[in-house]
Design a protein around this motif. Sequence first.
Motif, PDB file in Angstrom:
ATOM      1  N   GLY A  15      -6.533  -1.695   8.542  1.00  0.00           N
ATOM      2  CA  GLY A  15      -6.958  -0.299   8.379  1.00  0.00           C
ATOM      3  C   GLY A  15      -6.757   0.585   9.595  1.00  0.00           C
ATOM      4  O   GLY A  15      -7.233   1.713   9.631  1.00  0.00           O
ATOM      5  N   SER A  16      -6.032   0.094  10.593  1.00  0.00           N
ATOM      6  CA  SER A  16      -5.911   0.880  11.828  1.00  0.00           C
ATOM      7  C   SER A  16      -4.817   1.938  11.749  1.00  0.00           C
ATOM      8  O   SER A  16      -4.679   2.758  12.653  1.00  0.00           O
ATOM      9  CB  SER A  16      -5.632  -0.051  13.014  1.00  0.00           C
ATOM     10  N   LYS A  17      -4.035   1.904  10.687  1.00  0.00           N
ATOM     11  CA  LYS A  17      -2.962   2.904  10.556  1.00  0.00           C
ATOM     12  C   LYS A  17      -2.486   2.965   9.097  1.00  0.00           C
ATOM     13  O   LYS A  17      -2.951   2.181   8.259  1.00  0.00           O
ATOM     14  CB  LYS A  17      -1.789   2.583  11.488  1.00  0.00           C
ATOM     15  N   ASN A 142      -5.117  -5.490  -4.324  1.00  0.00           N
ATOM     16  CA  ASN A 142      -4.108  -6.109  -3.462  1.00  0.00           C
ATOM     17  C   ASN A 142      -2.922  -5.176  -3.269  1.00  0.00           C
ATOM     18  O   ASN A 142      -2.364  -4.678  -4.256  1.00  0.00           O
ATOM     19  CB  ASN A 142      -3.613  -7.416  -4.091  1.00  0.00           C
ATOM     20  N   MET A 143      -2.536  -4.956  -2.013  1.00  0.00           N
ATOM     21  CA  MET A 143      -1.401  -4.062  -1.759  1.00  0.00           C
ATOM     22  C   MET A 143      -0.109  -4.855  -1.923  1.00  0.00           C
ATOM     23  O   MET A 143       0.245  -5.688  -1.095  1.00  0.00           O
ATOM     24  CB  MET A 143      -1.505  -3.471  -0.353  1.00  0.00           C
ATOM     25  N   SER A 144       0.559  -4.584  -3.028  1.00  0.00           N
ATOM     26  CA  SER A 144       1.856  -5.214  -3.259  1.00  0.00           C
ATOM     27  C   SER A 144       2.924  -4.234  -2.802  1.00  0.00           C
ATOM     28  O   SER A 144       2.788  -3.583  -1.753  1.00  0.00           O
ATOM     29  CB  SER A 144       1.985  -5.589  -4.742  1.00  0.00           C
ATOM     30  N   GLY A 189       5.992   2.747  -3.257  1.00  0.00           N
ATOM     31  CA  GLY A 189       7.433   2.848  -3.011  1.00  0.00           C
ATOM     32  C   GLY A 189       7.648   3.117  -1.534  1.00  0.00           C
ATOM     33  O   GLY A 189       7.117   2.410  -0.688  1.00  0.00           O
ATOM     34  N   ALA A 190       8.439   4.136  -1.215  1.00  0.00           N
ATOM     35  CA  ALA A 190       8.696   4.470   0.199  1.00  0.00           C
ATOM     36  C   ALA A 190       7.654   5.483   0.661  1.00  0.00           C
ATOM     37  O   ALA A 190       7.648   6.625   0.219  1.00  0.00           O
ATOM     38  CB  ALA A 190      10.091   5.052   0.336  1.00  0.00           C
ATOM     39  N   ILE A 191       6.774   5.029   1.545  1.00  0.00           N
ATOM     40  CA  ILE A 191       5.644   5.851   1.988  1.00  0.00           C
ATOM     41  C   ILE A 191       5.779   6.104   3.494  1.00  0.00           C
ATOM     42  O   ILE A 191       6.199   5.212   4.250  1.00  0.00           O
ATOM     43  CB  ILE A 191       4.298   5.134   1.699  1.00  0.00           C
TER      44      ILE A 191
HETATM   45  P1  NAD Z   1       1.529  -0.233   8.613  1.00  0.00           P
HETATM   46  O1  NAD Z   1       2.416  -1.061   9.450  1.00  0.00           O
HETATM   47  O2  NAD Z   1       1.326   1.195   8.957  1.00  0.00           O
HETATM   48  O3  NAD Z   1       0.097  -0.916   8.466  1.00  0.00           O
HETATM   49  C1  NAD Z   1      -0.039  -2.290   8.237  1.00  0.00           C
HETATM   50  C2  NAD Z   1      -1.362  -2.720   8.800  1.00  0.00           C
HETATM   51  O4  NAD Z   1      -1.531  -4.124   8.620  1.00  0.00           O
HETATM   52  C3  NAD Z   1      -1.455  -2.435  10.292  1.00  0.00           C
HETATM   53  O5  NAD Z   1      -2.713  -1.859  10.570  1.00  0.00           O
HETATM   54  C4  NAD Z   1      -1.356  -3.832  10.898  1.00  0.00           C
HETATM   55  O6  NAD Z   1      -2.022  -3.960  12.122  1.00  0.00           O
HETATM   56  C5  NAD Z   1      -2.036  -4.658   9.829  1.00  0.00           C
HETATM   57  N1  NAD Z   1      -1.776  -6.079   9.980  1.00  0.00           N
HETATM   58  C6  NAD Z   1      -0.566  -6.706  10.101  1.00  0.00           C
HETATM   59  N2  NAD Z   1      -0.763  -8.017  10.287  1.00  0.00           N
HETATM   60  C7  NAD Z   1      -2.114  -8.232  10.263  1.00  0.00           C
HETATM   61  C8  NAD Z   1      -2.921  -9.377  10.397  1.00  0.00           C
HETATM   62  N3  NAD Z   1      -2.405 -10.604  10.595  1.00  0.00           N
HETATM   63  N4  NAD Z   1      -4.264  -9.225  10.315  1.00  0.00           N
HETATM   64  C9  NAD Z   1      -4.809  -8.004  10.132  1.00  0.00           C
HETATM   65  N5  NAD Z   1      -4.083  -6.887  10.001  1.00  0.00           N
HETATM   66  C10 NAD Z   1      -2.753  -6.991  10.066  1.00  0.00           C
HETATM   67  O7  NAD Z   1       2.079  -0.331   7.128  1.00  0.00           O
HETATM   68  P2  NAD Z   1       1.646   0.411   5.791  1.00  0.00           P
HETATM   69  O8  NAD Z   1       2.839   1.079   5.281  1.00  0.00           O
HETATM   70  O9  NAD Z   1       0.395   1.170   5.958  1.00  0.00           O
HETATM   71  O10 NAD Z   1       1.427  -0.889   4.877  1.00  0.00           O
HETATM   72  C11 NAD Z   1       0.216  -1.224   4.261  1.00  0.00           C
HETATM   73  C12 NAD Z   1       0.517  -2.138   3.088  1.00  0.00           C
HETATM   74  O11 NAD Z   1       1.322  -1.425   2.142  1.00  0.00           O
HETATM   75  C13 NAD Z   1       1.325  -3.389   3.467  1.00  0.00           C
HETATM   76  O12 NAD Z   1       0.853  -4.489   2.712  1.00  0.00           O
HETATM   77  C14 NAD Z   1       2.743  -3.023   3.050  1.00  0.00           C
HETATM   78  O13 NAD Z   1       3.521  -4.150   2.753  1.00  0.00           O
HETATM   79  C15 NAD Z   1       2.457  -2.192   1.820  1.00  0.00           C
HETATM   80  N6  NAD Z   1       3.571  -1.299   1.460  1.00  0.00           N
HETATM   81  C16 NAD Z   1       3.948  -0.256   2.255  1.00  0.00           C
HETATM   82  C17 NAD Z   1       5.000   0.550   1.861  1.00  0.00           C
HETATM   83  C18 NAD Z   1       5.480   1.721   2.670  1.00  0.00           C
HETATM   84  O14 NAD Z   1       6.519   2.313   2.335  1.00  0.00           O
HETATM   85  N7  NAD Z   1       4.792   2.126   3.732  1.00  0.00           N
HETATM   86  C19 NAD Z   1       5.677   0.289   0.669  1.00  0.00           C
HETATM   87  C20 NAD Z   1       5.261  -0.780  -0.115  1.00  0.00           C
HETATM   88  C21 NAD Z   1       4.207  -1.573   0.294  1.00  0.00           C
END
Ligand code: NAD
Length: 261
Positions: A15-17, A142-144, A189-191
């Motif tokens: 949840g830090s970003k 669950n975040m897929s 998707g692409a976020i």
């Molecule tokens: P992000 O990199 O901004 O955030 C991911 C977070 O997970 C970070 O805070 C990171 O520190 C944390 N993390 C990683 N490994 C960890 C661990 N071992 N223990 C605890 N925390 C951990 O990415 P996001 O885009 O915010 O992604 C969040 C979720 O959404 C992910 O599961 C990602 O696969 C999924 N997702 C993202 C996108 C996209 O386009 N951004 C698309 C599809 C799925």
Amino acid sequence: MYEDLKNRVAVITGGSKGIGTAISERFGQKHMSVVINYNSDATGAQAAADKVEQNGGKAVIVQANVATEEGNNALLKAAVDNFGDLDVWVNNAGMEIKSPTHELSLEDWNRVISIDQTGVFLGAKTALNYFKEHGKKGNIINMSSVHEQIPWPTFSSYAAAKGGVKMFTKTIAMEYAKDGVRVNAIGPGAINTPINAKKFADKEQYDQTVSMVPMDRIGKPEEVAAGAAWLASDESSYVTGITLFIDGGMTLYPAFMNGQG
Ligand code: NAD
């Protein structure tokens, strides 16, 4: 909207970003109490917690590695010690490693699987045990990813993990449905989040990604958080075992957009 979420207690991993921060902010707006997990970025997690409190919710931040049982137990303990209960568990933490599969090291494969797939199992298991012990009709999200469905060459570990999350979600949704526990996935998707920062800084790659989205734009983390709020609330009370794609139409086979084929 979603007034039932008020005072409910949620754990959000990673949840830090990015998306995790957006979900905590959205939950804060609903006056929920949130355990915000971070792995290494305490500053980002604290900023997310401050936002939750500014919005009228409550928050604590907890360092934990989601790939470990101790880490997940620490998150549950923080929910119970600080807020007295657990209602919603969001397995959001994730990461990806790009590599041609024939060059992908076993170490990197295991790293991705341990966080993106095993981390989801451990988080869900921790929440399910609490829900069982307390007879709670809890909620797991669950975040897929669209890559639970769309193959992604050079990201085979990520696609394998997310494909696993899809079937894990459906299986436990069925396994615990009679207990009143709902389990769903979100497939973004692409976020626009830090995971894509490098790619989207390159205009060519940015434009190429946009070209794969029928809605013609990159998504915002808040748009994913809106789906999480709906799935967490009683407004989705008859929904379990789905993946809610939030992808601007990316899973609609955009290559056929203009009648090709
Ligand atoms: P992000 O990199 O901004 O955030 C991911 C977070 O997970 C970070 O805070 C990171 O520190 C944390 N993390 C990683 N490994 C960890 C661990 N071992 N223990 C605890 N925390 C951990 O990415 P996001 O885009 O915010 O992604 C969040 C979720 O959404 C992910 O599961 C990602 O696969 C999924 N997702 C993202 C996108 C996209 O386009 N951004 C698309 C599809 C799925």
